[in-house]
Design a protein around this motif. Structure first.
Motif, PDB file in Angstrom:
ATOM      1  N   PRO A 247     122.833  98.082 -34.521  1.00  0.00           N
ATOM      2  CA  PRO A 247     121.377  98.135 -34.680  1.00  0.00           C
ATOM      3  C   PRO A 247     120.847  99.565 -34.619  1.00  0.00           C
ATOM      4  O   PRO A 247     121.431 100.443 -33.961  1.00  0.00           O
ATOM      5  N   LEU A 248     119.744  99.786 -35.297  1.00  0.00           N
ATOM      6  CA  LEU A 248     118.972 101.025 -35.185  1.00  0.00           C
ATOM      7  C   LEU A 248     117.539 100.632 -34.862  1.00  0.00           C
ATOM      8  O   LEU A 248     116.973  99.755 -35.522  1.00  0.00           O
ATOM      9  N   GLU A 249     116.949 101.266 -33.847  1.00  0.00           N
ATOM     10  CA  GLU A 249     115.595 100.877 -33.452  1.00  0.00           C
ATOM     11  C   GLU A 249     114.778 102.103 -33.072  1.00  0.00           C
ATOM     12  O   GLU A 249     115.254 102.991 -32.351  1.00  0.00           O
ATOM     13  N   ALA A 250     113.544 102.134 -33.561  1.00  0.00           N
ATOM     14  CA  ALA A 250     112.570 103.157 -33.171  1.00  0.00           C
ATOM     15  C   ALA A 250     111.462 102.482 -32.376  1.00  0.00           C
ATOM     16  O   ALA A 250     110.917 101.460 -32.808  1.00  0.00           O
ATOM     17  N   ILE A 251     111.138 103.045 -31.217  1.00  0.00           N
ATOM     18  CA  ILE A 251     110.110 102.497 -30.337  1.00  0.00           C
ATOM     19  C   ILE A 251     108.967 103.500 -30.243  1.00  0.00           C
ATOM     20  O   ILE A 251     109.145 104.624 -29.768  1.00  0.00           O
ATOM     21  N   PHE A 252     107.805 103.089 -30.709  1.00  0.00           N
ATOM     22  CA  PHE A 252     106.618 103.941 -30.662  1.00  0.00           C
ATOM     23  C   PHE A 252     105.714 103.449 -29.537  1.00  0.00           C
ATOM     24  O   PHE A 252     105.393 102.261 -29.466  1.00  0.00           O
TER      25      PHE A 252
END
Length: 431
Positions: A247-252
């Protein structure tokens, strides 16, 4: 009736209470704090609990039960009870070894018992009780976590569910149906993604770019068969591995007065999986999701009184996943009344979309033209409405009366079933 509710409840409570025997004998004799005000049911164990924490050992435990009755529609009327008991230990190696930045070891054991209202009473795809299924005791996590080079970069290695740290919103634990709590079901339905309590071998890397942005990735073993076997509950096996999921995840993160958190993720599963309606295999499975948790109103005089909105949109591999898309929106009102600062009111709507290829397979397998026509007339997905009130009776006890309305409960199974109305109660207690 399918089972004796009283007998099952007594057995379940006994199994949960038996785990308390693992704690020191002073637990039940602790009178140092008030039962209604302490943070956990068993308190501070006469000061021993805090002493352990100071030395680097934190022991945890909780009980979660969900009892639901089908009032209308579905397969039949009735009541089903399910429960989960979880115990864990965290070892702060910096304190235990007297070495700076030595890391943290986490061990979690999970036990589930009971019966599913979705399977027995309603016949729908989105589990009414999020803790139903996998009724055995298992090791859910044995992991090691520490920083690398700086506090902004952390790693976590070991045996654990990937969903513990990816693809979820903490806000959604205010719901009971697994469609909302707390991951889009397209993830586990259409890939090797696993959520709690099923663990797999893997490693994670998390980098805090700024207070507003965090990036994380991982590599996890895909093992769809062996890790769900009760015979492998404590083996942490590598048998049956079909590939790896990444998985690849960006958390803003928005830290304004009306704060929020937004997650964008994508995952790639290297497993070879048979295509729906074909003898051929796909050499990978992919999926993507967007998750939003945003405060839309906050009382200026009482900041804990806040109305939050959430949304989920997720898609999975069209060639291999029976659930092609998931959408949901909802509201959670925290501190609904001035006199109830830790309570909540939650409402949500969700729709799980059935893959049209799976519907074609159902129609082709129909035993008669009439049955094929019936299957073709079914909706393209299952819809869900949930409304509940979370009452924090004490810091360690939560009672959540819950109402769910399931639309087209037979959509995923090629069955014509009436819309169902179910009502129930979730109980959460922290030991």
């Amino acid at each position: 009736m399918f089972f004796s509710s009283r007998a099952l409840l007594n057995t379940s409570l006994c199994s949960g209470l038996s785990l308390l025997a693992l704690t020191p004998a002073c637990v039940l004799a602790d009178t140092t704090d008030n039962l209604m005000n302490r943070s956990t049911l068993t308190g501070d164990w006469g000061g021993e609990r805090q002493k352990l924490i100071d030395k680097g050992v934190k022991l945890t435990g909780d009980y979660n039960s969900e009892t639901f009755s089908n009032l209308h529609g579905g397969i039949k009327h009735g009541t089903r009870y399910s429960q989960q008991v979880r115990i864990g230990a965290q070892f702060d190696l910096s304190k235990l070894l007297g070495t700076a930045d030595a890391g943290l070891v986490q061990i979690t054991v999970n036990d589930r018992r009971g019966h599913s209202a979705s399977e027995d009473l309603v016949g729908n795809r989105l589990p009414i009780q999020e803790n139903a299924g996998g009724n055995f005791t298992r090791l859910s996590e044995f992991s090691y976590q520490r920083t690398l080079f700086s506090e902004d970069l952390t790693t976590k290695l070991g045996f654990m569910p990937m969903g513990n740290d990816f693809g979820g919103l903490p806000l959604l634990t205010n719901f009971v149906n697994a469609g909302f709590c707390a991951h889009p079901l397209t993830q586990s339905n259409g890939s090797g993604w696993t959520n709690y309590p099923t663990g797999h071998w893997g490693g994670e890397l998390r980098y805090t770019v700024s207070p507003a942005l965090t990036l994380q990735t991982a590599v996890f073993q895909v093992n769809p068969e062996y890790n769900s076997r009760s015979s492998e509950a404590f083996s942490m096996t590598t048998k049956g591995t079909t590939g790896a999921i990444m998985p690849l995840e960006a958390i803003f993160t928005n830290n304004a007065w009306l704060n929020g958190q937004y997650k964008v993720g994508w995952y790639y599963d290297t497993s070879n999986t048979r295509k729906i309606g074909s003898t051929q295999k796909a050499n990978n499975r992919t999926g993507a999701y967007v998750l939003v948790d945003q405060a839309i109103w906050r009382d200026e005089q009482d900041p804990e009184s806040v109305l939050r909105a959430f949304g989920q949109a997720a898609s999975s591999n069209a060639a291999t996943s029976p659930m092609s898309h998931w959408y949901s929106v909802g509201l959670v009102k925290q501190k609904p009344f001035a006199s109830r600062p830790k309570d909540s009111i939650a409402f949500a709507y969700g729709r799980a979309v059935f893959n049209s290829r799976s519907r074609d397979v159902q129609e082709a397998a129909a035993s008669s033209p009439e049955q094929a026509d019936m299957i073709a007339s079914l909706d393209s997905g299952e819809q869900l409405l949930e409304l509940n009130y979370g009452a924090q009776v004490t810091p360690w006890l939560l009672l959540r009366p819950d109402l769910q309305y399931i639309i087209e409960p037979g959509a995923f199974y090629g069955a014509k079933r009436s819309n169902a109305l179910v009502a129930g109660l979730q109980v959460k207690a922290t030991f």
